[in-house]
Design a protein around this motif. Structure first.
Motif, PDB file in Angstrom:
ATOM      1  N   ASP A 172      -5.754  -3.415  -7.390  1.00 35.80           N
ATOM      2  CA  ASP A 172      -6.307  -2.886  -8.637  1.00 35.80           C
ATOM      3  C   ASP A 172      -5.855  -1.450  -8.879  1.00 35.80           C
ATOM      4  O   ASP A 172      -5.543  -1.063 -10.016  1.00 35.80           O
ATOM      5  CB  ASP A 172      -7.842  -2.946  -8.613  1.00 35.80           C
ATOM      6  N   GLN A 173      -5.832  -0.639  -7.824  1.00 34.38           N
ATOM      7  CA  GLN A 173      -5.387   0.746  -7.966  1.00 34.38           C
ATOM      8  C   GLN A 173      -3.922   0.804  -8.374  1.00 34.38           C
ATOM      9  O   GLN A 173      -3.540   1.607  -9.235  1.00 34.38           O
ATOM     10  CB  GLN A 173      -5.606   1.504  -6.662  1.00 34.38           C
ATOM     11  N   LEU A 174      -3.096  -0.054  -7.778  1.00 38.93           N
ATOM     12  CA  LEU A 174      -1.670  -0.063  -8.114  1.00 38.93           C
ATOM     13  C   LEU A 174      -1.448  -0.565  -9.537  1.00 38.93           C
ATOM     14  O   LEU A 174      -0.604  -0.021 -10.261  1.00 38.93           O
ATOM     15  CB  LEU A 174      -0.898  -0.926  -7.114  1.00 38.93           C
ATOM     16  N   ILE A 175      -2.212  -1.570  -9.935  1.00 38.28           N
ATOM     17  CA  ILE A 175      -2.114  -2.045 -11.317  1.00 38.28           C
ATOM     18  C   ILE A 175      -2.427  -0.913 -12.282  1.00 38.28           C
ATOM     19  O   ILE A 175      -1.708  -0.673 -13.263  1.00 38.28           O
ATOM     20  CB  ILE A 175      -3.088  -3.226 -11.562  1.00 38.28           C
ATOM     21  N   GLY A 180      -0.608   0.289 -15.752  1.00 38.16           N
ATOM     22  CA  GLY A 180      -1.337   0.913 -16.851  1.00 38.16           C
ATOM     23  C   GLY A 180      -2.700   0.300 -17.060  1.00 38.16           C
ATOM     24  O   GLY A 180      -2.940  -0.874 -16.738  1.00 38.16           O
ATOM     25  N   TRP A 181      -3.622   1.109 -17.600  1.00 42.19           N
ATOM     26  CA  TRP A 181      -5.014   0.691 -17.748  1.00 42.19           C
ATOM     27  C   TRP A 181      -5.179  -0.490 -18.693  1.00 42.19           C
ATOM     28  O   TRP A 181      -6.145  -1.248 -18.609  1.00 42.19           O
ATOM     29  CB  TRP A 181      -5.849   1.863 -18.262  1.00 42.19           C
ATOM     30  N   ASP A 187      -3.162  -9.670 -10.907  1.00 43.55           N
ATOM     31  CA  ASP A 187      -2.760  -8.718  -9.875  1.00 43.55           C
ATOM     32  C   ASP A 187      -1.718  -9.324  -8.936  1.00 43.55           C
ATOM     33  O   ASP A 187      -1.209  -8.662  -8.042  1.00 43.55           O
ATOM     34  CB  ASP A 187      -3.961  -8.205  -9.081  1.00 43.55           C
ATOM     35  N   ARG A 188      -1.405 -10.592  -9.152  1.00 48.19           N
ATOM     36  CA  ARG A 188      -0.313 -11.236  -8.417  1.00 48.19           C
ATOM     37  C   ARG A 188       1.013 -10.510  -8.685  1.00 48.19           C
ATOM     38  O   ARG A 188       1.942 -10.562  -7.870  1.00 48.19           O
ATOM     39  CB  ARG A 188      -0.220 -12.698  -8.852  1.00 48.19           C
ATOM     40  N   ALA A 189       1.086  -9.815  -9.809  1.00 48.17           N
ATOM     41  CA  ALA A 189       2.298  -9.056 -10.140  1.00 48.17           C
ATOM     42  C   ALA A 189       2.601  -8.010  -9.072  1.00 48.17           C
ATOM     43  O   ALA A 189       3.771  -7.712  -8.789  1.00 48.17           O
ATOM     44  CB  ALA A 189       2.140  -8.377 -11.499  1.00 48.17           C
ATOM     45  N   VAL A 190       1.559  -7.450  -8.464  1.00 54.56           N
ATOM     46  CA  VAL A 190       1.752  -6.471  -7.402  1.00 54.56           C
ATOM     47  C   VAL A 190       2.412  -7.121  -6.193  1.00 54.56           C
ATOM     48  O   VAL A 190       3.380  -6.601  -5.629  1.00 54.56           O
ATOM     49  CB  VAL A 190       0.417  -5.822  -6.991  1.00 54.56           C
ATOM     50  N   ASP A 191       1.909  -8.292  -5.793  1.00 61.25           N
ATOM     51  CA  ASP A 191       2.462  -8.999  -4.639  1.00 61.25           C
ATOM     52  C   ASP A 191       3.944  -9.328  -4.849  1.00 61.25           C
ATOM     53  O   ASP A 191       4.766  -9.170  -3.943  1.00 61.25           O
ATOM     54  CB  ASP A 191       1.688 -10.289  -4.384  1.00 61.25           C
ATOM     55  N   LEU A 192       4.269  -9.783  -6.046  1.00 66.92           N
ATOM     56  CA  LEU A 192       5.647 -10.146  -6.336  1.00 66.92           C
ATOM     57  C   LEU A 192       6.559  -8.922  -6.326  1.00 66.92           C
ATOM     58  O   LEU A 192       7.695  -8.973  -5.841  1.00 66.92           O
ATOM     59  CB  LEU A 192       5.723 -10.856  -7.690  1.00 66.92           C
TER      60      LEU A 192
END
Length: 226
Positions: A172-175, A180-181, A187-192
């Motif tokens: 969530d922090q990385l998103i 952007g807010w 949040d799967r986008a972070v993993d990818l």
């Protein structure tokens, strides 16, 4: 040293903010009401303002409006009013970010750094971690002298993580900091993105560092050699 003006009438909160920001290398000044905040803004010329909403004499919305009439100084609203309408009022009024109480001190530091970075206040331009070189100013990454081609989003994620070596961030922090807010995807986008970064940096020696998964928490740019 970048200057952060803390406008907060609760002493316990302002002391915590001061402690975290000072530890992160910022210079701080604390004001406790709206009138003093405006005086400090004009005299001290901070690089960023942490602005509470509920203040004596002049509230945070009025201060935001007054400052925006003469300056684009980055402003992060800091308040217990955690409602989407308040957030929208803040952004529509020219706020750069919005943090609801209670907050995590490290998250505040991360958001302050991110807003300053977007505003053009950059930290160390060239960072070296063994054979990995990250040039924040030129938006360029080299590994053992060879250019690493990254997508803009993956590069933004690497730039953010490398600014805080050995610090763990949740998805969530990385998103919030990178996507952007207003991002409304998974949040799967972070993993990818992390997976792609690891693939592109697979020649980076494990003795120098790695992008580590902290199970149940998030991700960390772990550095063993600088």
């Amino acid at each position: 040293m970048e200057k952060i003006l803390i406008v907060e009438d609760e002493a316990a909160i302002s002391k915590v903010l001061h402690a975290y920001l000072k530890k992160a290398g910022f210079e701080t000044r604390i004001e406790v009401d709206g009138n003093m905040a405006m005086t400090a803004f004009k005299e001290w010329r901070p690089d960023l303002i942490l602005l509470d909403v509920l203040l004596p004499y002049k509230d945070g919305w009025e201060i935001l409006r007054d400052i925006r009439q003469e300056s684009d100084c980055p402003i992060i609203m800091l308040t217990a009013l955690d409602d989407v309408n308040y957030r929208l009022d803040g952004f529509n009024g020219g706020a750069d970010d919005y943090i609801a109480k209670p907050f995590n001190g490290e998250e505040v530091v991360a958001r302050v750094s991110a807003v300053l970075r977007r505003a053009g206040h950059k930290g160390e331009a060239l960072r070296k971690f063994g054979g990995l070189e990250i040039d924040q100013e030129a938006y360029r990454v080299r590994l053992k002298g060879q250019e690493v081609e990254l997508t803009p989003r993956d590069l933004a994620l690497l730039l953010f993580l490398s600014e805080y070596p050995n610090k763990t961030f949740s998805r969530d922090q990385l998103i919030e900091q990178v996507w952007g807010w207003d991002y409304d995807g998974s949040d799967r986008a972070v993993d990818l993105s992390i997976k792609r970064l690891r693939k592109m940096l697979h020649f980076w020696s494990s003795e120098e560092g790695e992008i580590k998964t902290i199970r149940g928490v998030g991700y960390q740019f772990s550095v063993y050699i600088k």
